[in-house]
Design a protein around this motif. Structure first.
Motif, PDB file in Angstrom:
ATOM      1  N   ALA A 179       0.791  -0.770  -0.289  1.00  0.00           N
ATOM      2  CA  ALA A 179      -0.467   0.086   0.027  1.00  0.00           C
ATOM      3  C   ALA A 179       1.437   1.310  -0.620  1.00  0.00           C
ATOM      4  O   ALA A 179       2.247   1.276   1.034  1.00  0.00           O
ATOM      5  N   ARG A 181      -4.353   3.391   3.391  1.00  0.00           N
ATOM      6  CA  ARG A 181      -5.396   3.055   4.240  1.00  0.00           C
ATOM      7  C   ARG A 181      -6.389   4.489   4.840  1.00  0.00           C
ATOM      8  O   ARG A 181      -8.083   4.494   4.377  1.00  0.00           O
ATOM      9  N   GLU A 209     -10.276   5.987   4.174  1.00  0.00           N
ATOM     10  CA  GLU A 209     -10.866   6.287   5.699  1.00  0.00           C
ATOM     11  C   GLU A 209     -11.630   7.324   5.736  1.00  0.00           C
ATOM     12  O   GLU A 209     -12.694   8.064   6.153  1.00  0.00           O
ATOM     13  N   ILE A 264      -7.803  -3.141   2.034  1.00  0.00           N
ATOM     14  CA  ILE A 264      -8.316  -1.268   1.665  1.00  0.00           C
ATOM     15  C   ILE A 264     -10.090  -1.837   0.552  1.00  0.00           C
ATOM     16  O   ILE A 264      -9.807  -2.356  -0.358  1.00  0.00           O
TER      17      ILE A 264
END
Length: 210
Positions: free
Chosen positions: A85, A90, A94, A123
């Motif tokens: 990632a 992430r 979010e 994710i």
């Protein structure tokens, strides 16, 4: 105050994920299998456009479709596990949800492989749409009523602008900040770690306008 649900689109390669290690391994495997030289280290510096554009550098035109199909077949074996990632990925997704919004992924990548990457990295996207590059990304962005599209390539900027979405560019891929600005990006961030604060300011402005 507007009742429109905030939808933010994200590109995948070099925006949400650093797929260079995995793609390098997939190209090396294809090279070994076919006996055709592929400079995998060079290829991963040019991520963004559809796979076929890169394969044209290594295979004759009549083999491109076959090699593309084979690459996508072996891709899960070689490319999913090594891929990481991107920093802040992430948290960026979010942040969209924290504003009551939807986060979608619009990518030129083969859609099943894109979904494998996201599942492996944990994710969660509200929708994943593959096989779309540059201006063609506008199809999915319009369909999902995306107000913002985040990407690392000038092709992503063109896709956002074609869709009438705000173009937020991250300088984490093959295009530097100057290139992204010249292409018409509305905002250029160093990477996705800066995105939540940008989104807070954007959402506050949207509320004021609404």
């Amino acid at each position: 105050m507007t009742s429109r649900v905030l939808t933010v689109g994200f590109d995948l390669d070099m925006t949400l994920i650093d797929s260079r290690p995995g793609i390098r391994e997939a190209y090396r495997a294809l090279s070994a299998e076919t006996g055709t030289y592929i400079d995998a280290d060079l290829a991963v510096t040019r991520l963004g456009p559809p796979l076929e554009e890169e394969l044209r550098n290594w295979f004759p035109a009549e083999q491109i479709e076959e090699m593309g199909d084979r690459y996508r077949e072996i891709y899960p074996t070689y490319a999913i596990a090594p891929t990481l990632a991107m920093s802040g990925a992430r948290e960026a997704v979010e942040a969209v949800r924290a504003h009551g919004g939807r986060a979608i992924v619009v990518t030129a990548k083969h859609e099943p492989n894109a979904k494998l990457h996201l599942a492996h990295l944990g994710i969660e996207a509200d929708a994943v749409i593959g096989w779309l590059w540059a201006e063609a990304k506008a199809e999915a962005l319009r369909e999902h009523d995306a107000a913002v599209y985040v990407g690392d390539h000038t092709g992503d900027v063109r896709g956002a602008r074609t869709a009438g979405a705000l173009s937020v560019a991250v300088a984490t891929g093959p295009c530097d900040a100057a290139e992204l600005r010249s292409a018409g990006a509305d905002t250029v961030l160093a990477d996705l770690t800066e995105f939540p604060a940008w989104l807070d300011a954007y959402a506050a402005g949207a509320d004021d306008r609404g």
